[in-house]
Design an enzyme around this catalytic site. Sequence first.
Site, PDB file in Angstrom:
ATOM      1  N   ARG A  51       0.812  -1.213   0.000  1.00  0.00           N
ATOM      2  CA  ARG A  51       0.000   0.000   0.000  1.00  0.00           C
ATOM      3  C   ARG A  51       0.851   1.271   0.000  1.00  0.00           C
ATOM      4  NH1 ARG A  51      -5.239  -1.070   2.183  1.00  0.00           N
ATOM      5  NH2 ARG A  51      -5.932  -3.039   1.259  1.00  0.00           N
ATOM      6  N   ASP A 162     -15.202  10.386   7.383  1.00  0.00           N
ATOM      7  CA  ASP A 162     -14.190   9.361   7.173  1.00  0.00           C
ATOM      8  C   ASP A 162     -12.827  10.014   7.322  1.00  0.00           C
ATOM      9  OD1 ASP A 162     -14.390   6.340   5.985  1.00  0.00           O
ATOM     10  OD2 ASP A 162     -12.473   7.246   5.459  1.00  0.00           O
TER      11      ASP A 162
END
Length: 290
Positions: A51, A162
């Site tokens: 990632r 978020d």
Amino acid sequence: MTLTMAARMDPVPGISPEIYSAADFKAVSEIVYNAVGIVLPEGKAMLVYSRLAPLVREAGCITFGKFIDRMRGDATELFRAVAALTTNHTFFYREAHHFEHLQATVRPLLLDKLRKGQPVRGWSAGCSSGEETWSIAMTLLGPEKGEGLKMAQGDLRLLASDIAPHAIRKAEAGVYQPKDVQPVPDALRRAWTAEKAGEVSVSETARSIVRFRLLNFLADWPITGRFDFIFCRNVMIYFDNPTKERLVQRFVDVLHPGGWLYIGHSERVTGPATDRLNLVGPTIYRRRDA
């Protein structure tokens, strides 16, 4: 060198420890935990590498160690990394029994509040790419378009938050593939979405009641009022027990007495908050009046 020592120095087979070492993984884990509470166990070394490697290359850092120095000194870089490590897997009408409960049990009470001119507030906490948020919005507005329009004209607001900017951008756009919205009941889909050129867009009426915000659960919350309900589902699985318990306590603090908390199917409320909540359905809790 023993096999155990080699494993400690080389968390990803084929990648030089000079590029990405066990110490780098540990440092990333500690930084992310301290910043946002996400736990990265040892088995996630490959995930962290895959990632973050694009960000390391993009930053021209060559090694993870240099990128970690940037994470420590630059909040923007840190939260780009956190966003990259966040899994934004969700779908419309996920865990349908929650929306059925919202529609059958909670919505009539909220309608009554709106008719009396009282505010109604909900929170999609950890909204990811928006599928949960729009499922809530459509459920609140209901299958009757005229009634939904009246609700939207009242003091009805849904906060969607978020930690990942890319997730917020996707959610706020409110545009999905037709197959994505298939789980939504037909009547709600017909009332509050429109399909054009192979894409499905959320209606302006549904958009009008939602406010999207970046928010870190571990930081201060710029919230002054209380909520009638909170959805926080499949988020706490990334936290350790002390962090989960503190978060649920904070949720209860910002719920109205009698307000509802919806959590993920594999999550449970533990710790001090259990004294302030009643379990009223599968992973559905209600704040006690006192």
